[in-house]
Design an enzyme around this catalytic site. Sequence first.
Site, PDB file in Angstrom:
ATOM      1  N   CYS A  25       0.807  -1.219   0.000  1.00 26.13           N
ATOM      2  CA  CYS A  25       0.000   0.000   0.000  1.00 26.13           C
ATOM      3  C   CYS A  25       0.836   1.262   0.000  1.00 26.13           C
ATOM      4  O   CYS A  25       2.004   1.256   0.345  1.00 26.13           O
ATOM      5  CB  CYS A  25      -0.880   0.077   1.250  1.00 26.13           C
ATOM      6  SG  CYS A  25      -1.906  -1.362   1.518  1.00 26.13           S
ATOM      7  N   GLY A  51       0.557   0.164  -5.121  1.00 25.57           N
ATOM      8  CA  GLY A  51      -0.691  -0.596  -5.089  1.00 25.57           C
ATOM      9  C   GLY A  51      -1.553  -0.241  -6.266  1.00 25.57           C
ATOM     10  O   GLY A  51      -1.848   0.934  -6.477  1.00 25.57           O
ATOM     11  N   ASN A 125      -0.638   1.430   5.755  1.00 27.29           N
ATOM     12  CA  ASN A 125       0.336   0.645   5.004  1.00 27.29           C
ATOM     13  C   ASN A 125       1.095  -0.208   6.008  1.00 27.29           C
ATOM     14  O   ASN A 125       1.575   0.280   7.015  1.00 27.29           O
ATOM     15  CB  ASN A 125       1.305   1.574   4.256  1.00 27.29           C
ATOM     16  CG  ASN A 125       2.469   0.837   3.615  1.00 27.29           C
ATOM     17  OD1 ASN A 125       3.577   1.356   3.527  1.00 27.29           O
ATOM     18  ND2 ASN A 125       2.242  -0.385   3.153  1.00 27.29           N
ATOM     19  N   GLY A 126       1.184  -1.499   5.695  1.00 30.23           N
ATOM     20  CA  GLY A 126       1.875  -2.421   6.591  1.00 30.23           C
ATOM     21  C   GLY A 126       0.963  -3.570   6.952  1.00 30.23           C
ATOM     22  O   GLY A 126      -0.180  -3.614   6.510  1.00 30.23           O
ATOM     23  N   TYR A 266      13.512  -3.019  -4.080  1.00 28.18           N
ATOM     24  CA  TYR A 266      12.544  -3.133  -5.164  1.00 28.18           C
ATOM     25  C   TYR A 266      11.352  -2.183  -5.061  1.00 28.18           C
ATOM     26  O   TYR A 266      10.942  -1.590  -6.049  1.00 28.18           O
ATOM     27  CB  TYR A 266      12.003  -4.571  -5.232  1.00 28.18           C
ATOM     28  CG  TYR A 266      10.752  -4.708  -6.085  1.00 28.18           C
ATOM     29  CD1 TYR A 266      10.850  -4.762  -7.476  1.00 28.18           C
ATOM     30  CD2 TYR A 266       9.487  -4.751  -5.507  1.00 28.18           C
ATOM     31  CE1 TYR A 266       9.712  -4.861  -8.268  1.00 28.18           C
ATOM     32  CE2 TYR A 266       8.346  -4.845  -6.297  1.00 28.18           C
ATOM     33  CZ  TYR A 266       8.461  -4.910  -7.674  1.00 28.18           C
ATOM     34  OH  TYR A 266       7.347  -4.998  -8.449  1.00 28.18           O
TER      35      TYR A 266
END
Length: 491
Positions: A25, A51, A125-126, A266
């Site tokens: 996210c 995302g 996010n996470g 990445y």
Amino acid sequence: MPPTPRDDFDALAREHRADRFHDECGVFGIHGHDEASHIAYLGLYALQHRGQESCGIVASNGREHTAHRSMGLVADVFHEKNLNRLEGRHAIGHVRYSTAGASLIRNAQPICVNTDGGPVAIAHNGNLVNAGAIRRELEGRGAIFASTSDSEVVLHLLARSREEALEDRLIDALSRVKGAFSLVCLTDDALIAARDPHGFRPLSLGRLDGAYVVASETCALDLIGATFVRDVDPGEVIVIRRGRLRTLRPFARQETEYFCIFEKIYFARPDSNLLGHNVYAFRKELGRVLAREHPVAADMVTPVLDSGTAAALGYSEEAGIPYETALIRNHYVRRTFIEPAQSIRHFGVKVKHNAIGGFIEGKRVVLVDDSIVRGTTLVKIVAMLRNAGAREVHVRISSPPTTGPCYYGIDTPTKEELIASGHTTEQIREIIGADTLGYLGLEGLRQVGEKEVKRGFCDGCFSGCYPISMHAGETVPQLSLFRALEEEPER
Ligand code: 5GP
Ligand code: MG
């Protein structure tokens, strides 16, 4: 004999399989701007790589929230009309990707609720490793959940908190969850940003025309012309209300932090700065170290676009072998496309990549990518290079073998699906059909990582050393495990 950290964690992970939500996210928040929802839209546009499945924005006019969420890309979901409807000077937004199972509109964020203290929305996010346990506990007491997302437990805990102010209720809720969170929360009048004490995921603070902005990555600040102020600290909660910023540190700062090293390898965009260091430069450096670890005589170095680009450049510079883009990528490929009934060989990968015919003929090629997950991309690309006449194909990967999944928010598949979890490097070389295969060593990665991530990082997907256990309330003493592993490497 006590179980190794890896065995112990895998057993726990299997037991808690149902709790694993692979969310990737991006989050964004803005407070005090006349065009809040439009700015949030642009912020999400820059975070799209984090995302691609669903996105959403919630805006507040100081009293009530309006929201728009949908499956799809930011550019497709939002237009002038629905953005104009998102009235108010404060907004938060979210982009989300998840694996098919949980790809539902009801999991799209920001999640909004009405509490007795007013409207509350969060974008997270996470990954919260004890979300399943908390959810079962709350459901046992009558709570009804609207999504299958781990993030929803935060709102339930917030709604039940006995604290008065919404920020205190949020802190109360966050003190009960374990795992990774970089989140933004919108109340009627305040924007709250919080980062877990371990600092797994990034979150940065900026300013724009007197407004405050928070974003997963600094590339979002760049797009909207905001100035970078600083990163939100691990364990910090920032409350912005009536143009004033207040910083709270309700969670004890950890001796060791666990910034996700895969963000740098990445996931993040190369033009972002993570922890104050540019991502592109980091990836180039990985490529240089890779060239020193796995040299080979060749005519050209070429990346798997786009993820291998920076590492391939670093490899090329270090090895003194020319960099070429021997494979071209189509940037307009969507996640699904209609395949012809008469199957074309390697159709899927050819939609996305094509070798430059004639150019590769008789050449020895070093092919660089950032990581191998299932191995499917490389099987096809190596074959493509051979069909184009490559004499030798030497694959180089700018990270160590991905041997385990991520439990903190990167969408890696289960351990069984990871090619490096069940195969040696030599077996993988054979499967992908390369002449040689070289991965960056864990030591090499850690040496480059330590130069930038001073307080520690998580490399669990490569090392099997996971800092936070799946057991509710239990934190693995990672520091000592880390040392033990280094002294006594696993076989
Ligand atoms: P494979 O074909 O081996 O399954 O996937 C390898 C490719 O996927 C690499 O080119 C890498 O850039 C990309 N990749 C690695 N990790 C992730 C991830 O977490 N999410 C997505 N969407 N792609 C990834
Ligand atoms: Mg890639």
